[in-house]
Scaffold this motif. Structure first.
Motif, mmCIF file in Angstrom:
data_model
loop_
_atom_site.group_PDB
_atom_site.id
_atom_site.type_symbol
_atom_site.label_atom_id
_atom_site.label_comp_id
_atom_site.label_asym_id
_atom_site.label_seq_id
_atom_site.Cartn_x
_atom_site.Cartn_y
_atom_site.Cartn_z
ATOM 1 N N PHE A 182 0.891 -1.268 0.014
ATOM 2 C CA PHE A 182 -0.024 0.145 0.012
ATOM 3 C C PHE A 182 0.810 1.199 -0.067
ATOM 4 C CE2 PHE A 182 -2.346 3.268 2.411
ATOM 5 C CZ PHE A 182 -3.468 3.149 1.580
ATOM 6 N N GLY A 183 0.561 2.038 -0.886
ATOM 7 C CA GLY A 183 1.394 3.245 -1.176
ATOM 8 C C GLY A 183 1.455 4.400 0.040
ATOM 9 N N GLY A 184 0.386 4.502 0.510
ATOM 10 C CA GLY A 184 0.070 5.501 1.564
ATOM 11 C C GLY A 184 0.797 4.906 3.006
ATOM 12 N N THR A 185 0.304 5.822 4.375
ATOM 13 C CA THR A 185 0.806 5.603 5.460
ATOM 14 C C THR A 185 -0.179 4.657 6.075
ATOM 15 O OG1 THR A 185 -0.279 7.635 6.448
ATOM 16 C CG2 THR A 185 1.851 7.790 5.521
ATOM 17 N N GLU A 186 0.241 4.010 7.513
ATOM 18 C CA GLU A 186 -0.595 3.220 8.120
ATOM 19 C C GLU A 186 -1.748 3.778 8.406
ATOM 20 O OE1 GLU A 186 -0.203 0.024 11.861
ATOM 21 O OE2 GLU A 186 1.665 1.300 11.370
ATOM 22 N N ALA A 187 -1.732 5.115 8.794
ATOM 23 C CA ALA A 187 -2.891 5.826 9.101
ATOM 24 C C ALA A 187 -3.907 5.819 8.058
ATOM 25 C CB ALA A 187 -2.469 7.173 9.734
ATOM 26 N N ASP A 188 -3.236 6.225 7.018
ATOM 27 C CA ASP A 188 -4.215 6.215 5.792
ATOM 28 C C ASP A 188 -4.931 4.763 5.664
ATOM 29 O OD1 ASP A 188 -3.573 8.874 5.296
ATOM 30 O OD2 ASP A 188 -1.863 8.479 4.045
ATOM 31 N N LEU A 189 -4.001 3.779 5.701
ATOM 32 C CA LEU A 189 -4.662 2.325 5.384
ATOM 33 C C LEU A 189 -5.766 2.213 6.404
ATOM 34 C CD1 LEU A 189 -4.475 -0.286 4.044
ATOM 35 C CD2 LEU A 189 -2.668 -0.971 5.763
ATOM 36 N N ASN A 190 -5.553 2.552 7.861
ATOM 37 C CA ASN A 190 -6.572 2.014 8.748
ATOM 38 C C ASN A 190 -7.934 2.838 8.402
ATOM 39 O OD1 ASN A 190 -4.872 0.140 10.004
ATOM 40 N ND2 ASN A 190 -4.191 1.829 11.345
ATOM 41 N N ASN A 191 -7.408 4.205 8.009
ATOM 42 C CA ASN A 191 -8.831 4.971 7.597
ATOM 43 C C ASN A 191 -9.678 4.651 6.447
ATOM 44 O OD1 ASN A 191 -8.273 6.489 10.275
ATOM 45 N ND2 ASN A 191 -7.008 7.943 8.995
ATOM 46 N N ALA A 192 -8.896 4.395 5.364
ATOM 47 C CA ALA A 192 -9.283 4.223 4.165
ATOM 48 C C ALA A 192 -9.958 2.439 3.982
ATOM 49 C CB ALA A 192 -8.396 4.256 3.069
ATOM 50 N N PHE A 193 -9.107 1.639 4.583
ATOM 51 C CA PHE A 193 -9.595 0.148 4.389
ATOM 52 C C PHE A 193 -9.523 -0.498 5.911
ATOM 53 C CE2 PHE A 193 -7.088 1.426 0.607
ATOM 54 C CZ PHE A 193 -7.920 1.447 -0.121
ATOM 55 N N PRO A 194 -10.449 -0.046 6.484
ATOM 56 C CA PRO A 194 -10.580 -0.699 7.834
ATOM 57 C C PRO A 194 -10.485 -2.556 7.831
ATOM 58 C CG PRO A 194 -12.801 0.071 7.532
ATOM 59 C CD PRO A 194 -11.797 0.576 6.592
ATOM 60 N N VAL A 195 -10.497 -3.068 9.177
ATOM 61 C CA VAL A 195 -10.446 -4.452 8.953
ATOM 62 C C VAL A 195 -11.710 -5.102 8.642
ATOM 63 C CG1 VAL A 195 -10.282 -6.497 10.371
ATOM 64 C CG2 VAL A 195 -8.721 -4.637 10.610
ATOM 65 N N GLU A 196 -13.053 -4.390 9.002
ATOM 66 C CA GLU A 196 -14.293 -4.873 8.756
ATOM 67 C C GLU A 196 -14.555 -4.856 6.991
ATOM 68 O OE1 GLU A 196 -14.191 -3.413 12.773
ATOM 69 O OE2 GLU A 196 -13.562 -2.469 10.688
ATOM 70 N N TYR A 197 -13.831 -3.941 6.426
ATOM 71 C CA TYR A 197 -13.828 -3.706 5.046
ATOM 72 C C TYR A 197 -13.062 -5.012 4.323
ATOM 73 C CZ TYR A 197 -12.850 -2.254 0.183
ATOM 74 O OH TYR A 197 -12.843 -2.500 -1.203
ATOM 75 N N LEU A 198 -12.029 -5.248 5.026
ATOM 76 C CA LEU A 198 -11.116 -6.353 4.363
ATOM 77 C C LEU A 198 -11.808 -7.642 4.455
ATOM 78 C CD1 LEU A 198 -7.719 -5.222 5.527
ATOM 79 C CD2 LEU A 198 -8.656 -4.766 3.362
ATOM 80 N N ASN A 199 -12.727 -7.935 5.613
ATOM 81 C CA ASN A 199 -13.305 -9.130 5.842
ATOM 82 C C ASN A 199 -14.474 -9.185 4.815
ATOM 83 O OD1 ASN A 199 -11.545 -9.684 7.817
ATOM 84 N ND2 ASN A 199 -12.854 -8.628 9.639
ATOM 85 N N SER A 200 -15.032 -8.410 4.390
ATOM 86 C CA SER A 200 -16.026 -8.265 3.387
ATOM 87 C C SER A 200 -15.690 -8.723 2.001
ATOM 88 C CB SER A 200 -16.865 -6.878 3.617
ATOM 89 O OG SER A 200 -16.167 -6.135 3.092
ATOM 90 N N ILE A 201 -14.435 -8.359 1.863
ATOM 91 C CA ILE A 201 -14.235 -8.847 0.247
ATOM 92 C C ILE A 201 -14.148 -10.160 -0.011
ATOM 93 C CG2 ILE A 201 -12.181 -8.399 -1.391
ATOM 94 C CD1 ILE A 201 -11.430 -5.996 0.376
ATOM 95 N N ASN A 202 -14.872 -10.693 -0.988
ATOM 96 C CA ASN A 202 -14.822 -12.026 -1.441
ATOM 97 C C ASN A 202 -14.424 -11.912 -3.008
ATOM 98 O OD1 ASN A 202 -15.784 -13.184 0.714
ATOM 99 N ND2 ASN A 202 -18.020 -12.462 0.174
ATOM 100 N N LEU A 203 -13.283 -12.542 -3.355
ATOM 101 C CA LEU A 203 -12.708 -12.535 -4.390
ATOM 102 C C LEU A 203 -12.706 -14.115 -4.927
ATOM 103 C CD1 LEU A 203 -9.553 -10.429 -3.810
ATOM 104 C CD2 LEU A 203 -11.630 -9.782 -5.279
ATOM 105 N N ALA A 204 -12.686 -14.184 -6.297
ATOM 106 C CA ALA A 204 -12.657 -15.365 -6.887
ATOM 107 C C ALA A 204 -11.191 -16.090 -6.444
ATOM 108 C CB ALA A 204 -12.652 -15.467 -8.471
ATOM 109 N N GLY A 205 -11.147 -17.504 -6.276
ATOM 110 C CA GLY A 205 -10.046 -18.273 -5.925
ATOM 111 C C GLY A 205 -9.404 -18.059 -4.346
ATOM 112 N N MET A 206 -10.337 -17.118 -3.653
ATOM 113 C CA MET A 206 -10.076 -16.808 -2.229
ATOM 114 C C MET A 206 -10.985 -17.534 -1.482
ATOM 115 S SD MET A 206 -7.086 -15.160 -1.687
ATOM 116 C CE MET A 206 -7.446 -13.941 -0.271
ATOM 117 N N PRO A 207 -10.796 -18.169 -0.228
ATOM 118 C CA PRO A 207 -11.788 -18.510 0.545
ATOM 119 C C PRO A 207 -12.579 -17.259 1.233
ATOM 120 C CG PRO A 207 -9.608 -18.902 1.542
ATOM 121 C CD PRO A 207 -9.651 -18.483 0.332
#
Length: 335
Positions: A182-207
């Motif tokens: 990720f190109g930004g800082t850790e603070a930018d990462l936590n604000n833009a992509f919280p853990v709840e958002y990462l958990n909601s991502i469902n991609l093909a080929g991923m459990p």
């Protein structure tokens, strides 16, 4: 190959005969948001080497030539011809149905459909998995049947309904999701992509983030772990024990039938994604097997296939793949 013959240095593959195998009627290359011209241009027939290739065509369907009598053999030949016509794009609606059909629509013959029962998901499950409660733990019963559908969303819905029918307690295994590159800082990462958002991502080929399992559930491996032990992408297994940090499985198909293995959580990354970061998901590389996408079913042979199409397939190639997976002599049970 110049050491063998100096002229071979300018020949494709050094003058060595290369054998390529494949079915051009199956699914075309997947180009994300690609138009028709881009998809066709990515096919092997557009390759510069294609002009020097010699094509050999197989003409006999070895799966559908064994019948009990002459009538059944003739029906199997007609079924095989219908499959090839679907793959070649030769099946068109008749004049009666053409008024309510659009381009490239395919009318499925009534003998391949279940017209006696209501068109519902429950009847689809019962037709594909008859007497499920009595046979849900039998490897041979599970390995020879599956429900095919075009999208991952429909697959998840069907699998969740079938897993609920299994006896026993449902166990949930949650993933640990993180981000890399990720190109930004850790603070930018936590604000833009919280853990709840990462958990909601469902991609093909991923459990999924929450993997719901039961003892006796049929699952499929989603990556190569150990090819010498038969743990490859697409290996079909059945859950025999749900532990706290791993799950025990038994292989139900292939050369390693009956072998047991423990599979823990491991870090998985999608090969291709449009996300602005690299998603790393620590989860068991498994998916429920009762229903699968048509793309995943390429190359597999099943004795009882249920084709569930809540929406139209994208092109005739996926439909051809779906009906090609079916090889049993009881082909009239195709829905």
């Amino acid at each position: 190959m110049k050491s063998v013959d100096p002229t071979r240095g300018d020949m494709p593959f050094g003058g060595i005969t290369i054998l390529l195998g494949g079915d051009f009627r199956q699914i075309l290359p997947v180009i994300t948001h690609g138009e028709r011209g881009e998809i066709v241009s990515s096919c092997i027939t557009r390759c510069r080497l294609w002009s020097i290739c010699k094509v050999f065509v197989l003409t006999q369907n070895m799966r559908l030539t064994k019948g009990g009598d002459d009538i059944e053999i003739e029906e199997l030949k007609n079924f095989a011809k219908w499959i090839l016509d679907i793959g070649d794009g030769k099946v068109f609606p008749n004049t009666v149905d053409s008024a309510r059909c659009v381009e490239d629509d395919i009318i499925i013959p009534p003998q391949f459909c279940d017209l006696q029962n209501e068109n519902s998901v429950e009847n689809m499950i019962k037709a594909t998995y008859p007497d499920f409660s009595e046979n849900c733990n039998k490897p041979h019963y599970l390995s020879e049947r599956a429900i095919l559908t075009p999208t991952n969303q429909t697959v998840s819905h069907l699998n969740s309904l079938i897993v609920k029918k299994l006896p026993g307690e449902l166990v949930s295994y949650f993933s640990v999701d993180s981000v890399e590159d990720f190109g930004g800082t850790e603070a930018d990462l936590n604000n833009a992509f919280p853990v709840e958002y990462l958990n909601s991502i469902n991609l093909a080929g991923m459990p999924p983030h929450e993997l719901k399992l039961k003892v006796g559930a049929a699952v499929m491996l989603m990556r190569n772990l150990n090819q010498t032990l038969g743990l490859c992408n697409g290996t079909r297994m059945i859950v025999t024990k749900c532990l706290k940090f791993c799950v025990e499985y038994e292989v139900i198909y292939g050369s390693f039938v009956g072998t047991s293995h423990f599979i823990p959580r491991m870090e998985l990354c999608p090969s291709e994604t449009r996300l602005p970061f690299k998603l790393v998901r620590k989860q068991m590389p498994l998916q429920i097997y009762y229903a699968m996408t048509i793309n995943k079913a390429q190359g597999q042979s099943l004795g009882n296939v249920g084709l569930y199409l809540p929406k139209s397939v994208f092109i005739h190639g996926p439909f051809y793949v779906a009906i090609s997976c079916y090889f049993s002599k009881r082909f009239k049970d195709f829905f």
